[in-house]
Scaffold this active site. Structure first.
Site, mmCIF file in Angstrom:
data_model
loop_
_atom_site.group_PDB
_atom_site.id
_atom_site.type_symbol
_atom_site.label_atom_id
_atom_site.label_comp_id
_atom_site.label_asym_id
_atom_site.label_seq_id
_atom_site.Cartn_x
_atom_site.Cartn_y
_atom_site.Cartn_z
ATOM 1 N N LYS A 80 -35.097 -0.941 -40.436
ATOM 2 C CA LYS A 80 -36.242 -1.659 -40.997
ATOM 3 C C LYS A 80 -35.735 -2.517 -42.152
ATOM 4 O O LYS A 80 -34.799 -2.162 -42.852
ATOM 5 C CB LYS A 80 -37.310 -0.684 -41.502
ATOM 6 C CG LYS A 80 -37.780 0.325 -40.454
ATOM 7 C CD LYS A 80 -38.581 -0.341 -39.349
ATOM 8 C CE LYS A 80 -39.140 0.667 -38.364
ATOM 9 N NZ LYS A 80 -38.104 1.308 -37.535
ATOM 10 N N ASP A 81 -36.423 -3.619 -42.371
ATOM 11 C CA ASP A 81 -35.939 -4.608 -43.316
ATOM 12 C C ASP A 81 -36.198 -4.201 -44.760
ATOM 13 O O ASP A 81 -37.099 -3.413 -45.063
ATOM 14 C CB ASP A 81 -36.611 -5.953 -43.037
ATOM 15 C CG ASP A 81 -35.915 -7.089 -43.745
ATOM 16 O OD1 ASP A 81 -34.766 -7.374 -43.398
ATOM 17 O OD2 ASP A 81 -36.519 -7.668 -44.659
ATOM 18 N N ARG A 82 -35.430 -4.783 -45.648
ATOM 19 C CA ARG A 82 -35.604 -4.544 -47.079
ATOM 20 C C ARG A 82 -36.863 -5.229 -47.609
ATOM 21 O O ARG A 82 -37.598 -4.631 -48.407
ATOM 22 C CB ARG A 82 -34.373 -5.062 -47.828
ATOM 23 C CG ARG A 82 -34.527 -5.035 -49.335
ATOM 24 C CD ARG A 82 -33.312 -5.650 -50.009
ATOM 25 N NE ARG A 82 -33.507 -5.735 -51.448
ATOM 26 C CZ ARG A 82 -32.662 -6.328 -52.286
ATOM 27 N NH1 ARG A 82 -31.559 -6.878 -51.803
ATOM 28 N NH2 ARG A 82 -32.913 -6.366 -53.573
#
Length: 327
Positions: A80-82
């Site tokens: 999952k993205d930052r």
């Protein structure tokens, strides 16, 4: 450095305008969907965390540090993205540990612990049921009626399953690395080399899909597919695409346009795979809470890119950073 193509053609016409995606992390929300229950006991502690501003691999390393365990004893379903607010599961291998209270308390000081349980095996990539997205696009500069019409068409007819440009690194540097490695054997391949190889497979898949979009047949079977009953494209390995007939000829022709990239797969010792040409999304809805603000909600199967759906109707500008696959 090669000027790689990192933007591919849309299937339903030109993009309708521009919008900002993720002026803040709260504009990009992702929630993992796990429909099969955990066992409730076992050697793996499973924690469902909400995080903001931290990517998955960083959180996994920090969990290992807090637990006093090895990094590879921490697992998760997908990256999952930052630059988002995400909810996802992590598992920590803790055999013989009956009391997790102190660890959970320490974790809770860093991230919100939404659920906790035990499981008999570690979490593995792609074994969840998907992800639910809520995306808030601001400063939408496009005709609202045209956007509504395009989204209804996407909902009814689908969207191409492109890999997002973030998979290829900044300005395609993962692709440059893959070509520099050429077709040399990959025994003992390190993480960065593995990322480069994966990027090369993904880029050629996008090229094949773009060809199918241009021909208007991306939603149709060309030949019997030994892997699937739906249209698919190649993730190359030994033996090329391993497709048949007309489909194999089309895929070979596209790959042969890029000989330097094709050379990456000359000695891979990896089995060819297939990937669906249609983005695996469902439950797409949208609202306009303000005149220039559009909120999208949808469910996406593992491996799909939320940005592939957005790119089918609008060009995104600004924001805090690229959105990950949320696989």
């Amino acid at each position: 450095m090669t000027a790689w193509r990192l933007d591919w053609p849309t299937a339903h016409g030109e993009r309708l305008g521009t919008a900002v995606l993720r002026a803040t992390p709260e504009d990009f929300r992702v929630e993992e969907i796990v429909e099969s229950p955990f066992s409730g006991d076992g050697e793996h502690l499973c924690l469902y965390l909400e995080k903001r501003g931290d990517n998955t691999e960083y959180v996994a390393r920090e969990l290992a540090r807090l637990a006093g365990t090895r990094p590879f004893d921490v697992s998760f379903f997908g990256l999952k993205d930052r630059h988002a607010v995400t909810r996802q599961w992590f598992s920590l291998y803790r055999p013989g540990r009956a009391d997790d209270a102190d660890l959970i308390r320490a974790v809770g000081e860093r991230w919100s612990v939404l659920e906790q349980t035990r499981h008999q095996r570690k979490l593995r990539r792609g074994e969840h049921d998907g992800n639910r997205f809520q995306l808030r696009l601001t400063d939408v500069r496009a005709d609202r009626a045209a956007v509504d019409e395009r989204l209804a068409r996407i909902r009814d007819e689908g969207a191409p399953n492109y890999f997002g440009p973030q998979r290829f690194g900044h300005q395609g540097n993962n692709l440059d690395r893959a070509v520099a490695d050429g077709g040399r054997p990959r025994r003992g391949r390190n993480f960065k080399a593995g990322m480069a190889f994966s990027a090369a497979r993904s880029w050629l898949f996008n090229e094949v899909l773009a060809e199918r979009v241009g021909q208007g047949n991306w939603r149709h079977m060309l030949d019997a597919d030994p892997w699937s009953d739906e249209p698919s494209g190649p993730l190359l390995g030994d033996g090329g695409t391993s497709a048949n007939g007309e489909l194999a000829a089309l895929e070979r022709e596209v790959v042969e346009r890029h000989p330097a990239m094709a050379a990456v797969f000359s000695q891979t010792r990896m089995k060819p795979e297939r990937r669906a040409l249609q983005l695996p999304f469902s439950e797409l809805t949208w609202t306009w809470p303000a005149g220039d603000c559009l909120v999208l909600s949808f469910r996406l199967a593992p491996g799909g890119y939320a940005t592939a759906l957005v790119a089918e109707f609008i060009e995104t500008v600004g924001g805090e950073g690229p959105a990950n696959a949320a696989s």
